[in-house]
Write an enzyme that holds these catalytic residues in place. Sequence first.
Site, mmCIF file in Angstrom:
data_model
loop_
_atom_site.group_PDB
_atom_site.id
_atom_site.type_symbol
_atom_site.label_atom_id
_atom_site.label_comp_id
_atom_site.label_asym_id
_atom_site.label_seq_id
_atom_site.Cartn_x
_atom_site.Cartn_y
_atom_site.Cartn_z
ATOM 1 N N ARG A 30 0.821 -1.206 0.000
ATOM 2 C CA ARG A 30 0.000 0.000 0.000
ATOM 3 C C ARG A 30 0.864 1.270 0.000
ATOM 4 O O ARG A 30 0.568 2.267 0.640
ATOM 5 C CB ARG A 30 -0.977 -0.021 1.173
ATOM 6 C CG ARG A 30 -1.958 -1.195 1.018
ATOM 7 C CD ARG A 30 -3.280 -0.914 1.660
ATOM 8 N NE ARG A 30 -3.181 -0.927 3.098
ATOM 9 C CZ ARG A 30 -4.014 -0.300 3.909
ATOM 10 N NH1 ARG A 30 -5.008 0.396 3.410
ATOM 11 N NH2 ARG A 30 -3.881 -0.365 5.190
ATOM 12 N N GLU A 31 1.982 1.190 -0.760
ATOM 13 C CA GLU A 31 2.923 2.310 -0.804
ATOM 14 C C GLU A 31 2.278 3.583 -1.345
ATOM 15 O O GLU A 31 2.609 4.688 -0.918
ATOM 16 C CB GLU A 31 4.129 1.950 -1.690
ATOM 17 C CG GLU A 31 5.024 0.852 -1.139
ATOM 18 C CD GLU A 31 4.507 -0.560 -1.427
ATOM 19 O OE1 GLU A 31 3.392 -0.723 -1.983
ATOM 20 O OE2 GLU A 31 5.228 -1.508 -1.094
ATOM 21 N N SER A 453 -25.313 4.558 14.090
ATOM 22 C CA SER A 453 -23.970 4.762 14.620
ATOM 23 C C SER A 453 -23.837 6.169 15.196
ATOM 24 O O SER A 453 -24.458 7.116 14.716
ATOM 25 C CB SER A 453 -22.931 4.549 13.527
ATOM 26 O OG SER A 453 -23.141 5.447 12.464
ATOM 27 N N GLU A 504 -23.573 1.657 18.010
ATOM 28 C CA GLU A 504 -22.737 0.758 17.203
ATOM 29 C C GLU A 504 -21.221 0.864 17.458
ATOM 30 O O GLU A 504 -20.427 0.642 16.534
ATOM 31 C CB GLU A 504 -23.030 0.939 15.695
ATOM 32 C CG GLU A 504 -24.495 0.763 15.338
ATOM 33 C CD GLU A 504 -24.799 0.964 13.834
ATOM 34 O OE1 GLU A 504 -23.874 0.910 13.010
ATOM 35 O OE2 GLU A 504 -25.988 1.175 13.513
ATOM 36 N N ASP A 619 -30.927 -2.325 7.991
ATOM 37 C CA ASP A 619 -30.410 -1.355 7.022
ATOM 38 C C ASP A 619 -30.236 -1.977 5.649
ATOM 39 O O ASP A 619 -29.644 -3.050 5.528
ATOM 40 C CB ASP A 619 -29.026 -0.856 7.474
ATOM 41 C CG ASP A 619 -29.089 0.008 8.727
ATOM 42 O OD1 ASP A 619 -30.106 0.710 8.905
ATOM 43 O OD2 ASP A 619 -28.121 -0.013 9.510
ATOM 44 N N CYS A 663 -29.621 5.150 1.933
ATOM 45 C CA CYS A 663 -29.045 6.467 1.682
ATOM 46 C C CYS A 663 -28.453 6.530 0.292
ATOM 47 O O CYS A 663 -28.528 5.577 -0.457
ATOM 48 C CB CYS A 663 -28.021 6.810 2.747
ATOM 49 S SG CYS A 663 -26.974 5.461 3.229
ATOM 50 N N GLU A 685 -32.107 9.259 2.896
ATOM 51 C CA GLU A 685 -31.313 10.462 2.705
ATOM 52 C C GLU A 685 -32.138 11.478 1.914
ATOM 53 O O GLU A 685 -32.710 11.148 0.885
ATOM 54 C CB GLU A 685 -30.047 10.126 1.929
ATOM 55 C CG GLU A 685 -29.238 11.349 1.574
ATOM 56 C CD GLU A 685 -27.898 11.000 0.949
ATOM 57 O OE1 GLU A 685 -27.223 10.106 1.477
ATOM 58 O OE2 GLU A 685 -27.553 11.631 -0.047
ATOM 59 N N HIS A 714 -23.286 14.338 5.623
ATOM 60 C CA HIS A 714 -22.106 14.300 4.761
ATOM 61 C C HIS A 714 -21.376 15.641 4.746
ATOM 62 O O HIS A 714 -20.264 15.726 4.253
ATOM 63 C CB HIS A 714 -22.496 13.883 3.339
ATOM 64 C CG HIS A 714 -23.087 12.499 3.296
ATOM 65 N ND1 HIS A 714 -22.322 11.371 3.482
ATOM 66 C CD2 HIS A 714 -24.350 12.061 3.145
ATOM 67 C CE1 HIS A 714 -23.096 10.308 3.419
ATOM 68 N NE2 HIS A 714 -24.328 10.691 3.220
#
Length: 813
Positions: A30-31, A453, A504, A619, A663, A685, A714
């Site tokens: 993951r460079e 959450s 959560e 959900d 959403c 949403e 958001h």
Amino acid sequence: MTQASPNGRRAPAPAALATLHGYPRQGPGRELKKAVEGYWSGGTDAGRLLETARELRAGVRAELRAAGVEEIPTGDFSLYDHVLDTAWMVGAVPARHRAAATGGLDTYFAMARGTAEAEPLEMTKWFDTNYHYLVPELSAGTVFTADSRKQVAEYTEARREGLRARPVLLGPVSFLLLAKPAPGTDPHFEPLTLLDRLLPVYASVLADLRAAGARWAQLDEPVLVQDQPRSVLSATARAYRFLGAAADRPKLLVASYFDALGEALRPLADSPVEGLAMDFTGPAAADVDALAAIGGLPGKRLVAGVVDGRNVWAADLEKALGTLATLLGLAGRVDVAPSCSLLHVPLDVTAERDLDPQIARWLSFARQKTEEVALLARALNQGRDAIAPRLAANRAALASRAGSALVRDDAVRERAAAVTAAQTRRPQEYRERAAAQRARFGLPPLPTTTIGSFPQTGRLRRARAELRSGRIDAAGYRSRIAQEVREVIAFQEKAGLDVLVHGEPERGDMVQYFAERLTGFLATRHGWVQSYGTRYVRPPILAGDVCRPAPMTLEWTGFAQSLTERPVKGVLTGPVTMLAWSFVRDDQPLADTARQVALALREEVADLEAAGTGIIQVDEPALRELLPLRRPAHRAYLDWATEAFRLATSGVRADTQIHTHMCYAEFGDVLAGIEELDADVISLEAARSRMAVAGELAAAGYPRAAGPGVYDIHAPRVPSVAQMTELIGQALRAVPAQRLWVNPDCGLKTRSPREVEPALERMVAAAHAVRATLPAGTGNPQARRTPPPSPRPLPRPPPPPRRRPLPRTERHP
Ligand code: GLN
Ligand code: ZN
């Protein structure tokens, strides 16, 4: 074996090449993520970042060459996203980003991430994958200018090494159809009207690539696998006539993937492009017949995507060879490729040291898929005997998977086969349920709640890190979680919310949490896949039949309920979302897999209900995402998807209230599905679309309760009471007060408590303000008359597991 020429005469056929559309970008360690994030935080300078990127590309080329890939893709690499790169290549850089940054990388990243002054480009999902692209912004005033530097430089790197390489670009039609009208300009503007202005810019980039030595270039047109109006098909024909007419250009290969080209095949076949790259896996396999029906692609090159590029299962090599054999007679030449870029799968199965080797051989990530492609090309050129041992090993691996006890659980299959229609319907009509629920909960009109959450606090992240590093043990971790739950409950009581959640805190991810507790799912340690920019996820692999050895959520939900008199809502992840955010098995229909997950969730719902949880939310934010790309397949999908939801939720009493949550806006295509879920309450949403969805729901005659979000989670702002009062007022015009809920747009986990706490306090104040204006007698006549449910004792301990779950490489609570 030599390839047959299209008219059946044996000609000295060109050898089949092994090739790819694209490769994972981040590097084995993951460079790229580290370098890009280092650049953002100021620790890495631009020179170092670009050097890392060059090294990573060189590494991929070396790897592909060693694996036997004979034509290497270039230009698919990206520091952030290839659609953003395309916008940059054609000069579609919004003025606000030009103004907000000093040019070069900073402007590029300003488009991706925004700055204090400038909002970023919008981000959305790339077709039906979990990759997100940045949405180009265009308007009637957009002036395109060509910048071929990235494409030319990446091609030249490969050419200098003496490699045969093929630049890969997003095609002009897809680029325009994926774009949207720039904010503040005519919202009805259709970007496709810019085609004639865009084509010369593409021609100029292609000419530069030709001048740099490129013999072929690939233009990806994945929008053509969706149902497109005639106007788009004729625009496509026009585009490729134009590009084909240029004198100085590489040969053109137009690529499509994720579904069948169908009616778009003919205009492409008739165009002057020299080749097509097509997907022949999954639903796109229908194109084998479509290709035969139009008489093949005489004289053209066909790059045959016969290895599924977006799932993790080892290919069935025999089957792929069969497809290739059919295709050989249908084109001037046939090359072998995965169905799409390998961007969508993790890098390497052999990195998964903890995975049972017997399971590992069923799997194929990018490196293994590359090998499969090379093997198939070899078989095409030298005959299948040349790969006989590999074919035998492949057959053995597939047979071991099919017969494995890890895959097959007969008890699960029997239960799934025995599902009756009655189990997928609640016994009472909504009206009767709503009355029973009003009587039980005594909620006021416009009840307030949240989606599940609460913020992932620094404290919580520290607790997870300490658990992983062994600084705290499971008991220590649990006590930290308990503390989070106590605080979240205390806050919600103080803020005056009506239906509480436990927040959560024990879930790092809403799918992974359940995948770790159900049989049939595998986890990987290094299976990172790019979600967007530098964000990578490790989707679980759904490998076998699914059952629930023990309750999954009772403990924390019950604990939260023991702390308060108000109802605490249990929150589960729905069957469709469990599938959408995992790699799914390819050995049975999705509908069957969904039904198994639904049965497991049904048990959880029943246990929650028995333990006293009267409000249960399941959900399904991914309901829309799994919608097939082609419209004729929608109905069958919505049938099984909504049936799975109802199977999970219909086994409850009338006075148990089922919620669902979705959403990411744009509900149009799934409105019918939303209705068929038969949930008592849905939260959606809506804040960003200014309540448009509430209107759509109402127009569709949605008969049950709904909570269109009034707090846009958001955005990093705290809305005012007045703003939310206004949104509730708008919602009330679409949904009557008796059926309207007040809630945020989505879960709060990505926000900070600093924002969330005042926002929720104001949301409650807004609900109270609007309640005060309602005519007397609105809503619930029983409001506050029945006492709220009394605290429940902790649930009984979970029964012992019914069978050993599949081995998992990772297990954190
Ligand atoms: N219950 C989840 C949460 O609040 C829902 C997340 C989602 O919709 N993506 O985080
Ligand atoms: Zn959500």
